[in-house]
Enzyme design. Structure first.
Site, PDB file in Angstrom:
ATOM      1  N   LYS A  32      33.816  36.993  13.648  1.00  0.00           N
ATOM      2  CA  LYS A  32      34.534  36.546  12.403  1.00  0.00           C
ATOM      3  C   LYS A  32      36.539  36.151  12.550  1.00  0.00           C
ATOM      4  CE  LYS A  32      35.624  40.657  11.669  1.00  0.00           C
ATOM      5  NZ  LYS A  32      36.851  40.918  11.209  1.00  0.00           N
ATOM      6  N   THR A  33      37.018  36.652  13.084  1.00  0.00           N
ATOM      7  CA  THR A  33      37.571  36.703  13.698  1.00  0.00           C
ATOM      8  C   THR A  33      38.354  34.893  13.968  1.00  0.00           C
ATOM      9  OG1 THR A  33      38.783  38.449  13.699  1.00  0.00           O
ATOM     10  CG2 THR A  33      40.152  36.555  14.372  1.00  0.00           C
ATOM     11  N   ASP A 222      38.651  38.539   5.162  1.00  0.00           N
ATOM     12  CA  ASP A 222      38.396  39.869   5.881  1.00  0.00           C
ATOM     13  C   ASP A 222      38.046  40.761   5.722  1.00  0.00           C
ATOM     14  OD1 ASP A 222      37.086  39.939   8.223  1.00  0.00           O
ATOM     15  OD2 ASP A 222      39.286  40.041   9.492  1.00  0.00           O
ATOM     16  N   GLU A 223      37.235  41.173   6.573  1.00  0.00           N
ATOM     17  CA  GLU A 223      36.373  42.644   5.927  1.00  0.00           C
ATOM     18  C   GLU A 223      35.789  43.123   4.636  1.00  0.00           C
ATOM     19  OE1 GLU A 223      34.963  44.238   7.869  1.00  0.00           O
ATOM     20  OE2 GLU A 223      36.810  44.489  10.026  1.00  0.00           O
ATOM     21  N   GLN A 253      28.313  47.602   8.333  1.00  0.00           N
ATOM     22  CA  GLN A 253      30.031  47.636   8.713  1.00  0.00           C
ATOM     23  C   GLN A 253      31.189  49.033   7.467  1.00  0.00           C
ATOM     24  OE1 GLN A 253      31.238  46.183  12.585  1.00  0.00           O
ATOM     25  NE2 GLN A 253      30.438  44.356  12.236  1.00  0.00           N
ATOM     26  N   ARG A 607      30.109  49.447  19.223  1.00  0.00           N
ATOM     27  CA  ARG A 607      31.771  49.049  20.253  1.00  0.00           C
ATOM     28  C   ARG A 607      30.580  48.555  21.455  1.00  0.00           C
ATOM     29  NH1 ARG A 607      33.227  47.278  16.594  1.00  0.00           N
ATOM     30  NH2 ARG A 607      31.452  47.762  15.931  1.00  0.00           N
TER      31      ARG A 607
END
Length: 685
Positions: A32-33, A222-223, A253, A607
């Site tokens: 996503k970044t 973002d997020e 998330q 993770r």
């Protein structure tokens, strides 16, 4: 930018989209970044937007830094420097800095840290009729949480009072009203106000709303799943009805409901913007397929507004181990033994993470790692800014730039000790209220000094003189103010006198030196026009957002909570305490609570890049008593074919070699007909 070679088809579609609101559902590890930074570059290079008309917003300074660094590499320093890449709260601070007069704030308004805000809330509670009978800790913590929650949902004090149905909420609502009055009197804001006040201003003032909407031609967030009500309101006010924005998030998330995050904002986005385009990023670049199938199997038990399923081309990978241990001590021994074996096989300590639900689970792992001489790092420790000597000196600086900051005054009026007792301060406060002055201003007035008597007046005068001198040079020499104050106060000598041991005095002096260096760096970063007020606001914001978080290091085993691990990745992950009352937590057993706990477990699982072990104990000590534990209900939700069950309940950590031989035999039998490339890694005997 050659989009066709650097991005997959879904990423490319998200980057190229223009002409209306866009929601990018970005699964864990889906890049996503990369999409956000490529989108910014595309808007500038292909969309011909000036960089200063693009705002990219995220939740942590670490994420903002990473975004800026990627943009510098793509666009160069000059273009990247013109972009508004920041956190939500930094964007809110930018608006407050420009609009402070319209909100009744002085230019040098103070940002209260969490501790000072709590002190003000406690004082507001004590002013209520039943204040003397409050259970202080419980009442204050509940009030602090309720006030923050109300602010995050744009609920005003009078509305909070009207909606309160229980006595604690009614008491918190009364404290909320008094607290807001105190903030106004001190020309101060708390962390929640950095979003609340800009949202209120833009909602009420059409001309300022139009001006800020014209300033930003495109917003990127973002997020997005972590936004609360106030943050979503601010986004809508800045974007306007056309909704020229891109939001990137993942409802799977969303793990911050306890601090106001609303995954429901995804649903509201679709309702508020019927023309919304949704693009899903489902290719995972982090995990093996076995780990992803376990993650998909777990999160599939949660309701979804938008369905998605992660996949990877990184191979099948190892089976996920579910390890039953005898008790907590044995769990620690098993995990640390496995970590030791990994490092002996060539893994770096920093490639290993031990994740847990609560901070209290870390201590036994620390002790065991230390015994094995394995370096480790615990993330989420106490903030540098929470050290008493740092808080003292920052309070002096705050008072120097904002004489109305009563919270700072009360903290340092007796630092170093001036023997100004409660009676003196009560007289001063009464006089300040009578003359409508702040405590510091009252302490400088003839009437205030007369009210406290000659002895106390002399000490107050010495104190206010030191602060006033610092204030006089705060605009012209922000970097030198602190050094002058430390010398004038004899602060380092006082630290040495009150420290029981020389080592403690040395640590405190090191903290003072570190604060001086940090202030100097902030001043340089802000530029030559920066004042001390600007530097303090920036320092407070950095601390609130990061809490002095350390960067993960590749030479240390990482110990951290599941919340702290969000956004990170590790080759080898041990998710410990995978049992009822820990995960899901005993305080989160409602339907909504279990949904969030399941998302938290999903975050932990995703993770892991190569190996993942989930451990649970048959019994643990709780409040001094040994209690039986049940494996987490989430284990039953995992696809059994992807798991390798390890029953270690009858083994002692010292029998690791025998256990290893048994595991080796079991693995060979289980995967006898499986191609070698798809088998899990065999443990060493």
């Amino acid at each position: 930018m050659a989009l066709d070679t650097q991005l997959n088809p879904a990423q490319r579609a998200a980057v190229a989209h223009r002409g209306g609101p866009l929601l990018v559902l970005a699964g864990a590890g889906s890049g996503k970044t990369r999409v956000i930074t490529a989108k910014v570059a595309h808007l500038i290079e292909r969309g011909r937007l000036a960089p200063e008309r693009i705002a990219a917003v995220t939740f942590t300074n670490k994420a903002a830094r990473e975004m800026r660094e990627r943009l510098r590499a793509t666009l160069g320093n000059a273009v990247a420097g013109a972009l508004a890449v920041s956190t939500f709260h930094t964007l809110g601070l930018r608006i407050l800095r420009e609009e402070h007069a319209r909100l009744g704030l002085r230019r040098g308004f103070t940002i209260l840290d969490a501790d000072d805000a709590r002190t003000l809330v406690a004082e507001s509670l004590r002013q209520s009729p039943e204040g003397g009978r409050l259970d202080r800790d419980d009442a204050v913590e509940r009030a602090v949480w309720r006030i923050s929650d109300w602010k995050s949902q744009l609920v005003a004090p009078d509305a909070a009072a009207a909606a309160a149905r229980e006595a604690p909420d009614a008491r918190a609502a009364r404290a909320y009203l008094e607290y807001q009055r105190s903030l106004r009197a001190y020309s101060a804001v708390d962390f929640d106000d950095l979003i609340l006040l800009p949202a209120q201003l833009l909602a009420a003032d059409t001309s300022r709303r139009a001006a800020w909407q014209a300033r930003f031609a495109h917003l990127l967030v973002d997020e997005y799943q972590d936004t609360n009500g106030a943050q979503y309101a601010l986004l809508k006010l800045l974007a306007g009805s056309c909704g020229e924005f891109t939001v990137v998030g993942d409802d799977d998330q969303s793990v911050y409901a306890w601090r106001g995050a609303r995954p429901e904002n995804l649903r509201e986005l679709e309702r508020d913007y019927p023309a919304l385009t949704v693009i899903k990023l489902e290719q995972n670049y982090r995990c093996s397929n076995r780990i992803l199938r376990v993650a998909n199997g777990l999160i599939g038990h949660n309701p979804h507004l938008f369905e998605k399923k992660l996949w990877s081309d990184r191979g099948e990978g190892d089976a996920v181990r579910v390890v039953g241990c005898r008790d907590a001590e044995h769990e620690v021994g098993w995990v640390v033994g496995e970590v030791l074996a990994l490092t002996q096989r060539g893994a770096k300590p920093g490639e290993v993470a031990i994740l847990y639900r609560g901070n209290h689970q870390a201590r036994p792992f620390e002790m065991a790692l230390r015994e094995q001489r394995l370096p480790y790092q615990v993330s989420g420790g106490s903030s540098f800014m929470e050290r008493s000597e740092v808080r003292d000196l920052v309070a002096y600086l705050r008072l120097a730039v904002n004489p109305s900051d009563d919270a700072a005054f009360l903290r340092i009026v007796n630092v170093p000790r001036r023997e100004l007792g409660a009676t003196t301060l009560e007289k001063l406060a009464a006089n300040a209220g009578e003359h409508k002055l702040g405590l510091f201003e009252c302490a400088r007035s003839a009437a205030g000094l007369a009210a406290v008597g000659p002895r106390a007046a002399a000490r107050l005068a010495e104190f206010t003189r030191a602060v006033a001198l610092a204030g006089a040079s705060s605009a012209t020499d922000p970097g030198g103010v602190l050094a002058d104050l430390i010398e004038r106060l004899g602060y380092l000598d006082w630290l040495a006198e009150r420290s029981a041991e020389p080592a403690a005095a040395a640590r405190r002096k090191d903290s003072v030196a570190e604060l001086q260096a940090w202030l100097a760096r902030v001043v340089v970063a802000l530029g030559k026009e920066a004042t001390l007020a600007d530097a303090l606001a920036r320092m407070a914001l950095l601390d609130q957002l990061e809490r002095q978080e350390d960067e993960a290091r590749d030479d240390r085993v990482q110990l951290m909570t599941l919340h702290a691990a969000k956004g990170l990745e590790f080759p080898h992950v041990f998710l410990v305490g995978f049992e009822e009352e820990l995960l899901p937590h005993r305080n989160s057993t409602s339907e909504a609570g279990v949904f969030e706990e399941r998302r938290l477990a999903y975050v932990g699982i995703t993770r892991a890049k190569h190996t993942l072990s989930l451990t649970h104990a048959a019994e643990r000590k709780r409040w001094g008593e040994v209690a039986a534990c049940a494996p987490s209900r989430f284990i039953a939700e995992l696809p059994a074919d992807e798991l390798f069950q390890v029953d270690a309940t009858n083994l002692d950590p010292r029998e690791k070699r025998a256990r290893g031989r048994a595991q080796l035999a079991a693995l060979r039998a289980r995967y006898a007909d499986t191609p070698a490339s798809a088998r899990p890694e065999e443990p060493e005997p």
